[in-house]
Design an enzyme around this catalytic site. Structure first.
Site, PDB file in Angstrom:
ATOM      1  CG  ASP A   6     -31.847  46.003   0.163  1.00 46.98           C
ATOM      2  OD1 ASP A   6     -32.579  45.021   0.395  1.00 46.98           O
ATOM      3  OD2 ASP A   6     -32.386  46.630   0.030  1.00 46.98           O
ATOM      4  CB  ALA A   7     -31.018  40.915  -3.350  1.00 46.81           C
ATOM      5  N   GLY A   8     -33.745  43.332  -3.357  1.00 43.67           N
ATOM      6  CA  GLY A   8     -34.788  42.966  -3.655  1.00 43.67           C
ATOM      7  C   GLY A   8     -35.649  42.026  -4.740  1.00 43.67           C
ATOM      8  CG  ASN A   9     -39.389  40.429  -4.760  1.00 41.92           C
ATOM      9  OD1 ASN A   9     -39.190  39.284  -4.579  1.00 41.92           O
ATOM     10  ND2 ASN A   9     -39.990  41.100  -3.403  1.00 41.92           N
ATOM     11  CB  THR A  10     -38.167  45.806  -7.915  1.00 42.29           C
ATOM     12  OG1 THR A  10     -39.117  45.475  -8.534  1.00 42.29           O
ATOM     13  CG2 THR A  10     -37.807  46.444  -9.898  1.00 42.29           C
ATOM     14  CB  VAL A  12     -29.625  43.392  -6.521  1.00 44.58           C
ATOM     15  CG1 VAL A  12     -27.994  43.764  -5.360  1.00 44.58           C
ATOM     16  CG2 VAL A  12     -30.305  42.069  -7.374  1.00 44.58           C
ATOM     17  CB  ALA A 109     -33.355  39.497   4.973  1.00 51.74           C
ATOM     18  CG  ASP A 110     -36.871  43.167   2.248  1.00 51.55           C
ATOM     19  OD1 ASP A 110     -37.415  42.326   3.083  1.00 51.55           O
ATOM     20  OD2 ASP A 110     -37.566  44.138   1.481  1.00 51.55           O
ATOM     21  CG  ASP A 130     -38.902  48.752   2.339  1.00 48.13           C
ATOM     22  OD1 ASP A 130     -39.105  50.115   1.107  1.00 48.13           O
ATOM     23  OD2 ASP A 130     -38.776  47.798   2.151  1.00 48.13           O
TER      24      ASP A 130
END
Length: 259
Positions: A6-10, A12, A109-110, A130
């Protein structure tokens, strides 16, 4: 086992999943410049420390809201795990739910993965909150359709903006205040009250407005790194699901095997 990414903005988040059981999870700061080789060295050491090895991974699924990070994660899967990664939202793991919004392609996507997992785990109409870099509020109806939501600044972003714009204000840590007083006696107390209780008030107010607009009983599910921080200070949550995104990725992988 499945490696769910799960690659988020802050951050991974990498999670090792066996069926629907999460065996281990690790996180690293998101940096689109990070190469597949760097990921592999870091992840290999953590796998070994957890009693696993790269050979235990036989599938990889990735969800990302950072397009520039995707290529190196794909290379990680093909070069080091010797598997072709599944990308959430792309064949053969399309969403499989209706995105009932004006611009379906723009939904992160998340958020869609969270909607898929939440509908699988909890019946009825849902609001999924979230807590990440941004705080998102997503509405999932009783049929599993994604109906839209709200994007608000995350609590850390709010604090960073306050400190950056006011020269004399110190940087403080995000934490629950020691008591429920909303009259601070020091600068730090006043900042914490403003950020924390202000955020709780925003959450409760937005959820109340969403409930009124939906017009049916709604469960509120919270996820993300800061979900637990607010649980003891508000009664709006029906469930805390800290691993909702990873659970959604595991579910999507499982469905892809049954097609």
């Amino acid at each position: 086992m499945l490696l769910a990414v799960d690659a988020g903005n802050t951050n991974v988040v990498f999670a090792l999943v066996d069926g629907q059981r999460i065996r281990a999870r690790w996180r690293i700061a998101t940096d689109p410049r990070r190469t597949a080789d760097e990921y592999a060295v870091w992840l290999n050491q953590l796998l070994i420390l957890g009693g696993y090895s790269m050979k235990n991974v036989d599938a990889v699924i990735i969800a990302t809201v950072v397009p520039r990070a995707l290529h190196n994660l794909e290379v990680l899967a093909t070069k080091y795990f010797r598997v072709e990664p599944l990308i959430a939202g792309h064949a053969p793991v399309e969403w499989g739910i209706e995105l009932d919004v004006a611009e379906p392609a723009s939904v992160g996507a998340d958020r869609v993965v969270n909607a898929i997992a939440a509908h699988h785990l909890y019946p009825g109409d849902l609001i999924v909150i979230d807590f990440g870099t941004a705080t998102t509020y997503d509405v999932v109806d009783y049929s599993g359709a994604y109906k839209g939501g709200i994007i608000a600044p995350g609590i850390n972003l709010s604090l960073d903006a306050l400190v950056a714009a006011a020269a004399k204000l110190p940087r403080i840590a995000i934490a629950a205040p020691e008591d429920r007083s909303v009259i601070g006696r020091t600068t730090e107390d006043q900042m914490l009250i403003g950020v924390f209780w202000g955020y709780v008030a925003m959450m409760e107010g937005l959820v109340a407005r969403m409930r009124a607009q939906i017009g049916r009983p709604v469960k509120v599910i919270s996820t993300g790194g800061l979900a637990v921080l607010f649980d003891d200070h508000s009664d709006i949550f029906d469930a805390i699901a800290p691993d909702l995104t990873i659970q959604g990725l595991a579910l999507m992988h499982e469905r892809s095997l049954n097609r």
